[in-house]
Design an enzyme around this catalytic site. Sequence first.
Site, PDB file in Angstrom:
ATOM      1  N   CYS A 180       0.824  -1.202   0.000  1.00 15.29           N
ATOM      2  CA  CYS A 180       0.000   0.000   0.000  1.00 15.29           C
ATOM      3  C   CYS A 180       0.863   1.259   0.000  1.00 15.29           C
ATOM      4  CB  CYS A 180      -0.910  -0.019   1.225  1.00 15.29           C
ATOM      5  SG  CYS A 180      -1.909   1.448   1.380  1.00 15.29           S
ATOM      6  N   ASP A 218       9.278  -6.618   8.304  1.00 14.43           N
ATOM      7  CA  ASP A 218       9.694  -5.468   9.110  1.00 14.43           C
ATOM      8  C   ASP A 218       9.164  -4.153   8.549  1.00 14.43           C
ATOM      9  OD1 ASP A 218      11.390  -5.677   7.002  1.00 14.43           O
ATOM     10  OD2 ASP A 218      13.224  -5.224   8.122  1.00 14.43           O
ATOM     11  N   ASP A 245      11.765 -15.456   4.781  1.00 10.83           N
ATOM     12  CA  ASP A 245      13.222 -15.420   4.894  1.00 10.83           C
ATOM     13  C   ASP A 245      13.750 -15.663   6.303  1.00 10.83           C
ATOM     14  OD1 ASP A 245      13.620 -14.919   2.268  1.00 10.83           O
ATOM     15  OD2 ASP A 245      13.697 -12.742   2.479  1.00 10.83           O
ATOM     16  N   ARG A 271       6.119 -19.537  -1.610  1.00 12.15           N
ATOM     17  CA  ARG A 271       5.104 -18.899  -0.775  1.00 12.15           C
ATOM     18  C   ARG A 271       3.796 -19.675  -0.815  1.00 12.15           C
ATOM     19  NH1 ARG A 271       6.716 -14.089   0.817  1.00 12.15           N
ATOM     20  NH2 ARG A 271       8.009 -12.820  -0.538  1.00 12.15           N
ATOM     21  N   ASN A 311       8.004 -38.662  20.656  1.00 16.20           N
ATOM     22  CA  ASN A 311       8.605 -37.583  21.444  1.00 16.20           C
ATOM     23  C   ASN A 311       8.489 -37.852  22.943  1.00 16.20           C
ATOM     24  OD1 ASN A 311      10.027 -35.192  21.673  1.00 16.20           O
ATOM     25  ND2 ASN A 311       8.203 -33.909  21.739  1.00 16.20           N
ATOM     26  N   ARG A 369       6.491 -45.335  29.852  1.00 21.46           N
ATOM     27  CA  ARG A 369       7.527 -44.916  28.915  1.00 21.46           C
ATOM     28  C   ARG A 369       7.380 -43.451  28.508  1.00 21.46           C
ATOM     29  NH1 ARG A 369       9.409 -48.981  25.415  1.00 21.46           N
ATOM     30  NH2 ARG A 369       8.772 -47.695  23.681  1.00 21.46           N
TER      31      ARG A 369
END
Length: 772
Positions: free
Chosen positions: A85, A115, A162, A297, A526, A730
């Site tokens: 914009c 940013d 990024d 993307r 996990n 476990r």
Amino acid sequence: LLTTVTRERIAPLHLLPAFDFAMQGMNAAVRAVTRMGIYVGAKVYLIHEGYQGMVDGGDNIKLANWQSVTNIIQLGGTVIGSARCKAFTTREGRIAAAFNLVKKGITNLCVCGGDGSLTGANIFRNEWSSLLDELLKKGRITDTMAKQHANLNIVGLVGSIDNDFCGTDMTIGADSALHRIMEIIDAIMTTAQSHQRTFVLEVMGRHCGYLALVSALASGADWLLIPEAPPQEGWEDRMCHRLEGSRTKGSRLNIIILAEGAIDTNGKPITSTYVKDLVGKRLGYDTRVTVLGHVQRGGTPSAFDRILSCKLGVEAVIALMEASPDTPPCAIGLSGNHAVRLPLMECVEMTKLVQTAMNEKRFDEAIKLRGGSFENNWKIYKLLAFQKPVQSETSFSLAILNVGAPAAGMNAAVRSAVRLALAHGQKVFAVHDGFQGLANGNLVEMKWHSVAGWTGQGGSLLGTKRTLPEKHMAEIVETITKFNISALLVIGGFEGYVGVLQLFEARSRFDELCIPMCVIPATVSNNVPGTDFSLGADTAVNAAMESCDKIKQSASGTKRRVFVVETMGGFCGYLATCTGIAVGADAAYIYEEPINIHDLKTNVDHLTEKMKQDIQRGLVLRNEKCHENYTTDFIHRLYSSEGKGIFDCRVNVLGHLQQGGAPSPFDRNFGTKLGVKAIQWISERLNENFRQGRVFANSPDTACVLGLNRKVISFSPVTELKDRTDFEHRVPLVHWWMNLRPLLKMLAKYQTSFCEYVPGEIEHVTRRSIIE
Ligand SMILES: *[C@@H]1O[C@H](CO)[C@@H](O)[C@H](O)[C@H]1NC(C)=O
Ligand SMILES: *[C@@H]1O[C@H](CO)[C@@H](O)[C@H](O)[C@H]1NC(C)=O
């Protein structure tokens, strides 16, 4: 259903996500912010088309309800649109935007973007009172309106593929982009096996080499070019030499990864065409360029991004709730596995410093400023990319084995461990079939090229077994003596840990077992104590999530339906919980959070209510061992009976597909890093405990589980972990991920106490904190 909000200070809240860039995971953030906003009693508006929509107002600013964000978590891009914009960069634009917000009574703004967008939001906030003054002077708003809206709170969610924002470990979208890149590299690798070919792969990253670096690490690329580390003069010769080297050692495929912003030491761009022509002309290799562009993307967001967006979105709302006129604007970031509040403008400044350092050719500093993880990735890439002459031969031999069920990332760990151990001058043996193979003497010596191409392969190439060493101690000792093994690296699940514990406890009987032993946790469940994450868990969550996405999709267009999906995990509910958050499940039943008939009733009522509101699908996850008597079949029957006339119910047992095919980018890198850390640790222990011609290590800290705890790689002695383990089931006694449970419930609109949610801490970001 009731939502209990017990925080004291709940100002009437109006939030709006504003976006200026689409990327994967954003919808999950939109959903989390919207629902959490509604949950705490706020009115939530969604601003469509980013700042443009805020400037234009009208239909672009829409009041949202709970259903507005139903079924969007799995979609790529952003459902509320995003646009760059120009108008918002002008004061007139911002006046129009301020007017539109005041008109709707909006005083809290949640912005998701890079940013640039976040800086824009900060400018807007700083100007806010002067914008209101101007509107008041022009008579467009009244005095009361100006007073009611005197403060604008803003919070930022960093969306950037990024991963280039200082202060946060990950930005929204980066992990999904890595998934896209790895899919393409895997496709290239499989098709290229029949031809001898060199691929030059250009990935996004005009200023930041994160995607290129991590993809190179995850694929074992032959050469890497990133803006933060321009190659030294003469790199063309060295690159060609390296490619030739790997060809003569039998590799049929070379991969060169280049970030789009790659430059040489003079700051001149290095293009993919330049690299292709170079390889073609000098070596005569068939060379292809692939520019990945916007596919990075696209596609469905990864599990990591969805969960990240949920965590950050929820925290963003809390941060806005708690904001006062003097609170500096914050960005929500990730530190380890927790959401934290970061000072927005300091982070933006730090991010800019990286670019300044690069512009001024202080490249070493630029890499440091990117943060510890970036620098670490860079070091590991350089360490493993090609074979270097061994500094000094040692007489140490090391054995590596896989134990338990196969898990994605095991092979990546074996590869990096083998290579680093060889580089340290050690002799490396691979053991086939776990402790059983160790007992049988099923060992093979490994060379640098034995492990070429292993990072991207699923399962366990060494072969793995669940057998524990207990009953084979004498044979194992015999093998250790025969091959003169001075250290053991065990890559595996709960059995791996228990196995090393047994070996440790047998040290008093066998001196031969007084050698350094390290466990790298690798299991889809996990459930290994001593680490927050095991290798393979991320791949498993992605596999389960993709299946659930498909299951949900299968019902579109049909009548109302609830799916009961059973996940693996033994008694550990990690997989069910994370998958539940990633797919936006209505409930996830796990052993750690006991269920009774009242809970089941609440869930059934909730789904019935939901189905009446024209939502066609429900999804309930059930961990395989969550309850002895409320079996998957029981739950299916319960939902079928109670839903009669309103919805029908189907069951799916996901089974072994959760062990995953190709490892996720995270598991490839995590495996690679843990392999490196393990060998560094083993080498140190070997040197420390080498006396009179032999290794003798009998202290508890020489038999450890290597783990990631919050942000820190740590080695926990297996004996110490004993007290933190529930051996019957476990699982570790304490699970960090239990704090994700309230998130799952709040976002699924279940009654849950808001008190259970632990808000993020405030992190300070300074140059020092980043570099260290
Ligand atoms: C399941 O039912 C058995 C009886 O068949 C009972 O002994 C057991 O305690 C029940 N389990 C749980 C977790 O309630
Ligand atoms: C066995 O390994 C030790 C190191 O732990 C080394 O000093 C010794 O020379 C080796 N013995 C043989 C026979 O290779």
